[in-house]
Design a protein around this motif. Structure first.
Motif, mmCIF file in Angstrom:
data_model
loop_
_atom_site.group_PDB
_atom_site.id
_atom_site.type_symbol
_atom_site.label_atom_id
_atom_site.label_comp_id
_atom_site.label_asym_id
_atom_site.label_seq_id
_atom_site.Cartn_x
_atom_site.Cartn_y
_atom_site.Cartn_z
ATOM 1 N N GLY A 253 0.804 -1.211 0.000
ATOM 2 C CA GLY A 253 0.000 0.000 0.000
ATOM 3 C C GLY A 253 0.843 1.269 0.000
ATOM 4 N N ALA A 254 0.546 2.173 0.931
ATOM 5 C CA ALA A 254 1.198 3.480 0.961
ATOM 6 C C ALA A 254 2.696 3.381 1.233
ATOM 7 N N LEU A 255 3.146 2.311 1.848
ATOM 8 C CA LEU A 255 4.567 2.197 2.199
ATOM 9 C C LEU A 255 5.473 2.148 0.978
ATOM 10 N N THR A 256 4.939 1.726 -0.160
ATOM 11 C CA THR A 256 5.781 1.638 -1.356
ATOM 12 C C THR A 256 5.448 2.712 -2.393
ATOM 13 N N ARG A 257 4.725 3.742 -1.994
ATOM 14 C CA ARG A 257 4.487 4.842 -2.927
ATOM 15 C C ARG A 257 5.762 5.632 -3.199
ATOM 16 N N ASP A 258 6.633 5.737 -2.204
ATOM 17 C CA ASP A 258 7.836 6.556 -2.368
ATOM 18 C C ASP A 258 9.123 5.760 -2.309
ATOM 19 N N ARG A 259 9.032 4.434 -2.278
ATOM 20 C CA ARG A 259 10.239 3.603 -2.213
ATOM 21 C C ARG A 259 9.906 2.197 -2.693
ATOM 22 N N PRO A 260 10.887 1.480 -3.192
ATOM 23 C CA PRO A 260 10.660 0.064 -3.526
ATOM 24 C C PRO A 260 10.559 -0.763 -2.246
ATOM 25 N N LYS A 261 9.837 -1.859 -2.338
ATOM 26 C CA LYS A 261 9.614 -2.686 -1.145
ATOM 27 C C LYS A 261 10.897 -3.123 -0.452
ATOM 28 N N PRO A 262 11.976 -3.472 -1.167
ATOM 29 C CA PRO A 262 13.183 -3.886 -0.452
ATOM 30 C C PRO A 262 13.785 -2.818 0.453
ATOM 31 N N LEU A 263 13.371 -1.557 0.287
ATOM 32 C CA LEU A 263 13.875 -0.489 1.156
ATOM 33 C C LEU A 263 12.918 -0.149 2.287
ATOM 34 N N VAL A 264 11.774 -0.837 2.367
ATOM 35 C CA VAL A 264 10.907 -0.699 3.541
ATOM 36 C C VAL A 264 11.664 -1.251 4.755
ATOM 37 N N GLU A 265 11.581 -0.534 5.880
ATOM 38 C CA GLU A 265 12.401 -0.902 7.037
ATOM 39 C C GLU A 265 11.681 -1.843 7.997
ATOM 40 N N VAL A 266 12.444 -2.777 8.511
ATOM 41 C CA VAL A 266 12.035 -3.661 9.600
ATOM 42 C C VAL A 266 13.102 -3.556 10.674
ATOM 43 N N ALA A 267 12.702 -3.206 11.880
ATOM 44 C CA ALA A 267 13.648 -3.021 12.989
ATOM 45 C C ALA A 267 14.743 -2.017 12.617
ATOM 46 N N GLY A 268 14.349 -0.951 11.904
ATOM 47 C CA GLY A 268 15.267 0.133 11.601
ATOM 48 C C GLY A 268 16.208 -0.100 10.442
ATOM 49 N N ARG A 269 16.030 -1.209 9.708
ATOM 50 C CA ARG A 269 16.920 -1.510 8.589
ATOM 51 C C ARG A 269 16.104 -1.951 7.380
ATOM 52 N N PRO A 270 16.525 -1.589 6.166
ATOM 53 C CA PRO A 270 15.789 -2.029 4.977
ATOM 54 C C PRO A 270 15.723 -3.544 4.884
ATOM 55 N N LEU A 271 14.608 -4.016 4.344
ATOM 56 C CA LEU A 271 14.446 -5.458 4.166
ATOM 57 C C LEU A 271 15.615 -6.079 3.419
ATOM 58 N N ILE A 272 16.103 -5.394 2.394
ATOM 59 C CA ILE A 272 17.165 -5.999 1.590
ATOM 60 C C ILE A 272 18.456 -6.134 2.376
ATOM 61 N N ASP A 273 18.658 -5.313 3.407
ATOM 62 C CA ASP A 273 19.844 -5.467 4.241
ATOM 63 C C ASP A 273 19.756 -6.733 5.094
ATOM 64 N N HIS A 274 18.547 -7.062 5.533
ATOM 65 C CA HIS A 274 18.368 -8.327 6.259
ATOM 66 C C HIS A 274 18.691 -9.509 5.335
ATOM 67 N N ALA A 275 18.299 -9.404 4.065
ATOM 68 C CA ALA A 275 18.630 -10.462 3.103
ATOM 69 C C ALA A 275 20.139 -10.544 2.881
ATOM 70 N N LEU A 276 20.784 -9.404 2.766
ATOM 71 C CA LEU A 276 22.240 -9.398 2.564
ATOM 72 C C LEU A 276 22.970 -9.992 3.769
ATOM 73 N N ASP A 277 22.406 -9.851 4.955
ATOM 74 C CA ASP A 277 23.011 -10.478 6.135
ATOM 75 C C ASP A 277 23.111 -11.985 5.974
ATOM 76 N N LEU A 278 22.118 -12.594 5.321
ATOM 77 C CA LEU A 278 22.141 -14.038 5.113
ATOM 78 C C LEU A 278 23.221 -14.443 4.116
ATOM 79 N N LEU A 279 23.485 -13.589 3.152
ATOM 80 C CA LEU A 279 24.479 -13.896 2.127
ATOM 81 C C LEU A 279 25.916 -13.700 2.616
ATOM 82 N N ARG A 280 26.115 -12.787 3.544
ATOM 83 C CA ARG A 280 27.474 -12.382 3.909
ATOM 84 C C ARG A 280 28.353 -13.546 4.373
ATOM 85 N N PRO A 281 27.853 -14.469 5.213
ATOM 86 C CA PRO A 281 28.741 -15.556 5.662
ATOM 87 C C PRO A 281 29.201 -16.477 4.533
#
Length: 231
Positions: A20-48
């Motif tokens: 809904g309104a959360l993605t009017r001004d940004r792509p969904k991967p940049l919506v924040e969860v716990a203060g960080r974009p979703l895509i950063d949480h995904a990158l955390d899984l890849l880093r190791p």
């Protein structure tokens, strides 16, 4: 035979309409969860995994994602003029991903428990499998409704039907992508070919998982992260 993939594809091109309104001004991967974009949480899984090649596909508001991801060393596959869906997007990114099997990872989920990509890597058998999916039992899944996507057998083979939920993480051989004539297509088309070959497998995730494809998922995911034990 365990030949671990050397590349990963992050699916980041979607419109995020369920947000809904959360993605009017940004792509969904940049919506924040716990203060960080979703895509950063995904990158955390890849880093190791220390993979030499990580690629994200872009379509909706691509400049915002480009500014976020390029400094992190993520290669970008821009889908223009049309969005290509998961199968078409993965095939378009193959020149950047290189040969061999790849990890693919959706960027709208939060995981609590073992790293799903490390579990996939340990269980991958290229000689027997065309794809290995991480799936979650409904009682371990937050923010998801429905009967599930696959029935999981004792040998790890899966079939279509109610049962477990696809978590958005997998290892996949890419050769069958070339058998699809259309430019825009879902990976479901490729999975169906693998099912016919009896080479589609799944691994049950032992932790918990949250779908963050809709606004209510944000609070659920933040609660899940807050409850996770320190490691």
């Amino acid at each position: 035979m365990n030949c671990r993939p050397q590349a990963a594809m992050l699916f980041a091109a979607g419109f995020g309409t369920r947000m809904g309104a959360l993605t009017r001004d940004r792509p969904k991967p940049l919506v924040e969860v716990a203060g960080r974009p979703l895509i950063d949480h995904a990158l955390d899984l890849l880093r190791p995994l220390s993979l030499p090649r990580v690629v994200a596909n872009l379509h909706y508001k691509p400049d915002m994602l480009r500014a976020h991801l390029e400094p992190l060393g993520v290669a970008l596959s821009l889908e223009q003029p049309e969005i290509l869906d998961t199968g078409g997007g993965l095939r378009a990114a193959l020149p950047l991903l290189g040969p061999g099997p790849v990890f693919t990872l959706n960027t709208d989920a939060i995981w609590s428990g073992p790293n799903p990509l490390e579990l996939l890597s340990a269980a991958w058998d290229e000689g027997a499998m065309d794809a290995l999916l991480i799936c979650i039992r409904p009682d371990r899944a937050l923010g998801h409704t429905g009967a599930g996507d696959f029935a999981l057998g004792d040998t790890g083979h899966i079939t279509r039907g109610p049962g477990v939920i696809y978590g958005g993480a997998q290892i996949l051989r890419t050769e069958l992508l070339d058998e699809i004539d259309e430019d825009v297509f879902s990976l479901n088309r490729v999975w169906d070919k693998m099912l016919a070959r009896n080479r589609l497998f799944a691994l049950e995730y032992p932790g918990r998982w949250c779908d963050v494809g809709h606004p209510d998922g944000i609070a659920l995911a933040e609660t899940l992260l807050a409850e996770a034990p320190d490691v």
